[in-house]
Design an enzyme around this catalytic site. Structure first.
Site, PDB file in Angstrom:
ATOM      1  N   GLU A  65     -28.596  36.272 -73.536  1.00 47.30           N
ATOM      2  CA  GLU A  65     -28.002  34.981 -73.179  1.00 47.30           C
ATOM      3  C   GLU A  65     -26.851  34.590 -73.383  1.00 47.30           C
ATOM      4  O   GLU A  65     -26.047  33.496 -72.829  1.00 47.30           O
ATOM      5  CB  GLU A  65     -29.090  34.238 -74.295  1.00 47.30           C
ATOM      6  CG  GLU A  65     -30.490  34.373 -74.159  1.00 47.30           C
ATOM      7  CD  GLU A  65     -31.070  33.436 -72.870  1.00 47.30           C
ATOM      8  OE1 GLU A  65     -30.729  32.405 -72.724  1.00 47.30           O
ATOM      9  OE2 GLU A  65     -31.997  33.955 -72.255  1.00 47.30           O
ATOM     10  N   ASP A  83     -28.759  25.879 -63.417  1.00 43.81           N
ATOM     11  CA  ASP A  83     -30.063  26.594 -62.998  1.00 43.81           C
ATOM     12  C   ASP A  83     -31.136  25.343 -62.942  1.00 43.81           C
ATOM     13  O   ASP A  83     -32.296  25.605 -62.864  1.00 43.81           O
ATOM     14  CB  ASP A  83     -30.491  27.544 -64.271  1.00 43.81           C
ATOM     15  CG  ASP A  83     -30.722  26.644 -65.642  1.00 43.81           C
ATOM     16  OD1 ASP A  83     -30.086  25.570 -65.736  1.00 43.81           O
ATOM     17  OD2 ASP A  83     -31.299  27.496 -66.440  1.00 43.81           O
ATOM     18  N   THR A  88     -27.936  23.543 -71.295  1.00 49.29           N
ATOM     19  CA  THR A  88     -28.463  24.675 -72.097  1.00 49.29           C
ATOM     20  C   THR A  88     -27.850  24.885 -73.408  1.00 49.29           C
ATOM     21  O   THR A  88     -26.481  24.764 -73.228  1.00 49.29           O
ATOM     22  CB  THR A  88     -28.219  26.247 -71.485  1.00 49.29           C
ATOM     23  OG1 THR A  88     -29.265  25.823 -70.013  1.00 49.29           O
ATOM     24  CG2 THR A  88     -29.029  27.203 -72.070  1.00 49.29           C
TER      25      THR A  88
END
Length: 280
Positions: A65, A83, A88
């Site tokens: 990640e 995305d 995020t």
């Protein structure tokens, strides 16, 4: 998760809820449809929830990640990775467009009213299910990084990670009588795909694997089942461009499986996105 799942929002990056942390892994197992007795029995087995194994799991996920083994440095991480899930952020990739970031910030507000992120709750509710930054820009990333210095917010991230991702994965893995590697495969899948109802969610990846192999709890061979699960996971990843690089399976999890390291014992050597990592 009670709110929008990452799978049902735009593309689909990660996660969900509906699990009650206070009931621990047994409740998490029930939330995933694991019979209560089975989950309770499975909890007695050693697994990924052993503190040393959990630390390894966090480093493995962080390598994929965040391209780093230093997972604790990721409390402050935040960016829009393009995305379709908005921002995020944090140690497990909480997203503004998928509900889990909203739940996290709400928990923080419940535990510490008036904190620096509380004022963004109305905006997070509005952008949930989209990639919009409306009401968040320009200061949300700066304020997230500020909040990440607060031990209360760090604990909130830890608790939501466990409630939404880690505990359900370990509970299901133990119910299937998988050892630490299999439990980790489940955890990594839930982190990326969540556990909603769409075809690429964790439960449906597992269901796809069950059509070709059985886990030890059903009399199957553990290695054969994990190969089937990873095949199904790769299929799911390839359904979305943002996840089409499958190295976290091919050059990480399959490496451990081919070596027969079902207990995920160190030393561990693997690659993700071409970068090499080692845990001694």
């Amino acid at each position: 998760m009670v709110h929008a799942h990452r799978e049902s929002a735009a593309p689909a990056r990660l996660s969900r809820r509906t699990l009650v942390a206070a009931l621990g892994a047994v409740a998490a197992g029930a939330a995933l449809g694991i019979p209560r007795a089975t989950a309770a029995q499975a909890v007695t087995a050693a697994g990924l929830d052993d503190p040393a194994e959990k630390e390894i799991a966090m480093k493995l996920v962080s390598s994929a990640e965040n391209s780093s083994l230093d997972w604790k440095a990721q409390y402050k991480y935040i960016e829009d990775i393009g995305d379709g899930r908005g921002y995020t952020a944090g140690i497990i990739g909480f997203c503004s467009g998928t509900g889990d970031m909203l739940d996290l910030v709400q928990l923080y507000a419940d535990r510490k009213p008036g904190n620096v992120l509380a004022k963004y709750l109305p905006a997070l509710r509005k952008v949930n299910g989209s990639d919009s930054h409306s009401g968040l820009d320009p200061d949300f990333p700066k304020d997230w990084r500020k909040a990440a210095q607060d031990a209360v917010f760090q604990k909130c991230q830890d608790d939501e990670r466990d409630r939404v991702y880690f505990d359900p994965a370990v509970a299901q893995g133990k119910a299937d009588k998988l050892r630490a590697l299999g439990q980790f495969c489940y955890y990594d899948a839930i982190v990326m795909h969540g556990d909603g109802d769409d075809p690429t969610s964790f439960r449906n990846i597992r269901g796809r694997a069950l059509r070709t192999a059985k886990p030890p709890a059903q009399g199957g061979d553990e290695t054969a089942y994990l190969n089937a699960f990873l095949d199904a996971r790769v299929w799911a990843m390839k359904q979305e461009e943002a996840h089409s690089d499958t190295t976290r399976v091919d050059t990480e999890q399959r490496v451990f499986l081919r070596k027969g390291n079902l207990d995920l014992k160190t030393p561990l050597d693997w690659k993700v996105y071409g970068d090499s990592y080692h845990i001694g």
